[in-house]
Design an enzyme around this catalytic site. Structure first.
Site, PDB file in Angstrom:
ATOM      1  N   ASP A 103      67.262  59.557  56.341  1.00 16.93           N
ATOM      2  CA  ASP A 103      66.154  59.439  57.507  1.00 16.93           C
ATOM      3  C   ASP A 103      66.138  60.858  58.316  1.00 16.93           C
ATOM      4  OD1 ASP A 103      64.923  56.621  58.900  1.00 16.93           O
ATOM      5  OD2 ASP A 103      65.233  58.398  60.459  1.00 16.93           O
ATOM      6  N   HIS A 132      70.436  53.439  64.653  1.00 19.49           N
ATOM      7  CA  HIS A 132      70.497  54.171  65.899  1.00 19.49           C
ATOM      8  C   HIS A 132      71.367  53.090  66.828  1.00 19.49           C
ATOM      9  CE1 HIS A 132      67.966  57.287  64.926  1.00 19.49           C
ATOM     10  NE2 HIS A 132      66.718  56.651  64.908  1.00 19.49           N
TER      11      HIS A 132
END
Length: 308
Positions: A124, A87
């Site tokens: 993910d 992220h």
């Protein structure tokens, strides 16, 4: 006082105003006079550990590349590192992440190992927005992400395919809630393999998040331990077919310790050719039926958008 006012003061009243040029850096003792020592030293330790964690990926790349030159057996690395890292955006941290390890490893692979074409697979449950942003206009790094539609950080729309020179070197595949093993197998076989074959990568890097498991508390996909066995096995085969087996996995999300450990262990079983332990570790009685019509509908939508 704004900067413009300060400049005027210095210009017209220089004798009364002193601009301090030399200043010292606060010591740890200064900071600890207000904040707890554990907090202060924890920040320092976090930075150093983040450098080490990033180095794990680089070392694995070195080992995998070297092994692929002397052995016919596909060399696969797995970085067992936490917290997740995909992220991190170029200008700062986000979502538990400090440095984008997969992105750093991809650049290192190009610059230090001479492997120009890097294929990144991110499975993910959350979109790897940081990796996405780093390589948004890069034609030499193909970023492919499967993730739950609408989950944090609410990025990775299906029409996000890169820009400028990098347009088409990005494939985001948001999956609807309660998608499971059937959807993931179909997406891999029908959608993922073809662009990988077209791209002809020199190495495959994987953001391996295990938080799509049915027991994980942060999302509502219904992957099983067997789903992750399938992904590890198929990615291993893809790497062997396309890039002499060169492949490195990086651990990302996974917040139920039982499903995380079972799924990672099953990935290793896939790497070494042992059978899956899914039947022994998963109770599949709580899975919802997947609509084959919805799966086919989603695949057609993806294929149409990306002209596969």
């Amino acid at each position: 006082m704004c900067a413009f006012q300060i400049i005027l003061c210095l210009q017209f009243r220089g004798s009364e105003i002193i601009q301090l040029q030399d200043f010292r850096t606060a010591t740890l003792e200064d900071i600890a006079s207000v904040h707890s020592r554990s907090y202060v030293f924890g920040l320092e330790k976090t930075f150093q550990e983040s450098l080490i964690v990033a180095g794990v990926g680089l070392s694995l790349v070195d080992h995998v590349v070297a092994a692929s030159k002397v052995s016919q057996t596909p060399a696969i690395g797995f970085a067992l590192i936490r917290p997740p890292r995909h992220h991190v955006v170029p200008k700062g941290p986000m979502g538990f992440c400090v440095f984008g390890n997969v992105a750093i490893a991809a650049r290192y692979t190009q610059r230090s190992r001479g492997l120009q074409h890097v294929f990144i697979i991110d499975f993910d449950v959350h979109h790897g927005n940081g990796t996405n942003d780093v390589f948004y206009d890069d034609p030499d790094i193909f970023f492919l992400s499967t993730h739950q539609e609408g989950s944090y950080p609410c990025t990775g729309k299906i029409d996000n395919i890169g820009c400028e020179n990098g347009e088409g070197a990005m494939l985001n595949l948001p999956l609807v809630g309660w998608s499971g093993d059937i959807a993931m197998r179909t997406v891999f076989d029908v959608v993922i393999v073809l662009p990988a074959q077209r791209f002809k990568p020199n190495i495959i890097l994987v953001s391996a998040g295990y938080d799509g498991h049915i027991r994980d508390p942060l999302a509502n996909l219904q992957f099983t331990t067997g789903t992750y066995y399938m992904l590890a096995s198929n990615i291993k085969k893809l790497a062997k077919e396309l890039c002499s087996g060169r492949c490195v996995f990086f651990l990302e999300g996974g917040y139920n310790l039982k499903s995380l450990s079972d799924s990672v262990a099953d990935s290793f079983r896939a790497f070494v050719g042992e059978p899956s332990m899914e039947e022994k570790v998963d109770d599949l009685g709580y899975l919802y039926d997947e609509s084959s019509f919805k799966v086919k509908q989603a695949i057609q939508r993806i294929k149409h958008l990306h002209s596969l």
